[in-house]
Scaffold this motif. Structure first.
Motif, mmCIF file in Angstrom:
data_model
loop_
_atom_site.group_PDB
_atom_site.id
_atom_site.type_symbol
_atom_site.label_atom_id
_atom_site.label_comp_id
_atom_site.label_asym_id
_atom_site.label_seq_id
_atom_site.Cartn_x
_atom_site.Cartn_y
_atom_site.Cartn_z
ATOM 1 N N PRO A 67 30.121 6.603 22.453
ATOM 2 C CA PRO A 67 29.607 5.240 22.258
ATOM 3 C C PRO A 67 28.819 5.075 20.962
ATOM 4 O O PRO A 67 28.426 6.045 20.326
ATOM 5 N N LEU A 68 28.595 3.811 20.603
ATOM 6 C CA LEU A 68 27.621 3.478 19.569
ATOM 7 C C LEU A 68 26.275 3.392 20.274
ATOM 8 O O LEU A 68 26.134 2.682 21.269
ATOM 9 N N PHE A 69 25.287 4.113 19.761
ATOM 10 C CA PHE A 69 23.965 4.102 20.372
ATOM 11 C C PHE A 69 23.111 3.001 19.755
ATOM 12 O O PHE A 69 23.201 2.723 18.556
ATOM 13 N N TYR A 70 22.288 2.380 20.583
ATOM 14 C CA TYR A 70 21.366 1.360 20.097
ATOM 15 C C TYR A 70 20.002 1.582 20.738
ATOM 16 O O TYR A 70 19.867 2.262 21.743
ATOM 17 N N LYS A 71 19.001 1.007 20.092
ATOM 18 C CA LYS A 71 17.654 1.017 20.659
ATOM 19 C C LYS A 71 17.061 -0.371 20.463
ATOM 20 O O LYS A 71 17.469 -1.106 19.553
ATOM 21 N N PRO A 72 16.114 -0.757 21.309
ATOM 22 C CA PRO A 72 15.475 -2.063 21.145
ATOM 23 C C PRO A 72 14.471 -2.029 19.985
ATOM 24 O O PRO A 72 13.716 -1.076 19.848
ATOM 25 N N VAL A 73 14.500 -3.076 19.160
ATOM 26 C CA VAL A 73 13.575 -3.203 18.032
ATOM 27 C C VAL A 73 13.033 -4.629 18.039
ATOM 28 O O VAL A 73 13.796 -5.585 18.147
ATOM 29 N N GLN A 74 11.722 -4.745 17.901
ATOM 30 C CA GLN A 74 11.103 -6.072 17.890
ATOM 31 C C GLN A 74 11.090 -6.625 16.472
ATOM 32 O O GLN A 74 10.760 -5.924 15.517
ATOM 33 N N SER A 75 11.418 -7.891 16.352
ATOM 34 C CA SER A 75 11.425 -8.570 15.069
ATOM 35 C C SER A 75 10.011 -8.612 14.505
ATOM 36 O O SER A 75 9.034 -8.717 15.243
ATOM 37 N N THR A 76 9.892 -8.534 13.188
ATOM 38 C CA THR A 76 8.577 -8.638 12.556
ATOM 39 C C THR A 76 8.147 -10.091 12.399
ATOM 40 O O THR A 76 6.964 -10.374 12.252
ATOM 41 N N LEU A 77 9.119 -10.998 12.429
ATOM 42 C CA LEU A 77 8.817 -12.423 12.288
ATOM 43 C C LEU A 77 9.027 -13.142 13.617
ATOM 44 O O LEU A 77 10.009 -12.886 14.307
ATOM 45 N N PRO A 78 8.152 -14.047 13.965
ATOM 46 C CA PRO A 78 8.347 -14.791 15.219
ATOM 47 C C PRO A 78 9.491 -15.800 15.089
ATOM 48 O O PRO A 78 9.775 -16.305 14.008
ATOM 49 N N SER A 79 10.126 -16.104 16.213
ATOM 50 C CA SER A 79 11.182 -17.113 16.242
ATOM 51 C C SER A 79 10.540 -18.501 16.241
ATOM 52 O O SER A 79 9.319 -18.632 16.172
ATOM 53 N N GLU A 80 11.362 -19.532 16.355
ATOM 54 C CA GLU A 80 10.856 -20.907 16.340
ATOM 55 C C GLU A 80 9.843 -21.167 17.444
ATOM 56 O O GLU A 80 8.938 -21.974 17.285
ATOM 57 N N ASP A 81 9.991 -20.465 18.571
ATOM 58 C CA ASP A 81 9.044 -20.670 19.668
ATOM 59 C C ASP A 81 7.790 -19.791 19.544
ATOM 60 O O ASP A 81 6.968 -19.739 20.456
ATOM 61 N N GLY A 82 7.651 -19.078 18.396
ATOM 62 C CA GLY A 82 6.448 -18.298 18.123
ATOM 63 C C GLY A 82 6.426 -16.911 18.736
ATOM 64 O O GLY A 82 5.428 -16.200 18.646
ATOM 65 N N ILE A 83 7.533 -16.500 19.346
ATOM 66 C CA ILE A 83 7.583 -15.194 19.999
ATOM 67 C C ILE A 83 8.407 -14.225 19.143
ATOM 68 O O ILE A 83 9.465 -14.581 18.639
#
Length: 156
Positions: free
Chosen positions: A2-18
């Motif tokens: 498989p292709l392996f992935y990991k969760p990464v949090q965005s450095t910039l908030p989305s339109e809803d501020g999260i």
């Protein structure tokens, strides 16, 4: 495998501020270099490793030659290679003023071979057919082996 992935949090908030979480693909083990690719191809063919390595070296040479002759090179089942240039921020006012000195950067654009899907998905890329994904949990899953003798960081 498989292709392996990991969760990464965005450095910039989305339109809803999260700050949203996204999957990011990771690489496992060592980079597979030309030597290793040549050995792997030789194992699947009647050619010797030396013959395969010679073909790979000549492929690179011919590819460079054809790209520098303003050609697009298409390798069936792999994709197309074409030379592109960029001259951003270096434009002139008239066509007569355009000169090669304006080219700031050359790159090779690779486009994977497209194949028609019999369903409603249209065109897919042949290199992406059959891809499976697995979340990386920090250890090799059962049945997956790293290169023998490879004591490097599995994420490296």
């Amino acid at each position: 495998m498989p292709l392996f992935y990991k969760p990464v949090q965005s450095t910039l908030p989305s339109e809803d501020g999260i700050k949203k979480w996204h999957p990011r693909l990771i690489k496992v083990g060592r980079v597979i270099d030309t030597q290793k690719i040549g050995d792997m191809i030789a194992e699947k063919s009647s050619l010797t490793p030396g013959d395969v390595h010679n073909v790979i070296r000549n492929l690179v040479s011919v590819l460079r030659e054809q790209l520098q002759n303003s050609r697009t090179v298409c390798l069936e089942g792999l994709g197309s290679f074409t030379m592109i240039s960029s001259s951003s921020g270096n434009g002139v006012d008239t066509p007569d003023e355009v000169k090669p000195a304006q080219i700031r950067r050359l790159r090779i654009r690779f486009t994977p071979t497209g194949i028609r899907d019999s369903g409603k998905n249209g065109v897919t890329r042949s290199m992406f057919t059959g891809v499976e994904y697995q979340r990386w949990e920090g250890a090799f899953p059962e049945g997956y082996e790293n290169d023998p003798g490879d004591d490097s960081d599995p994420l490296g």
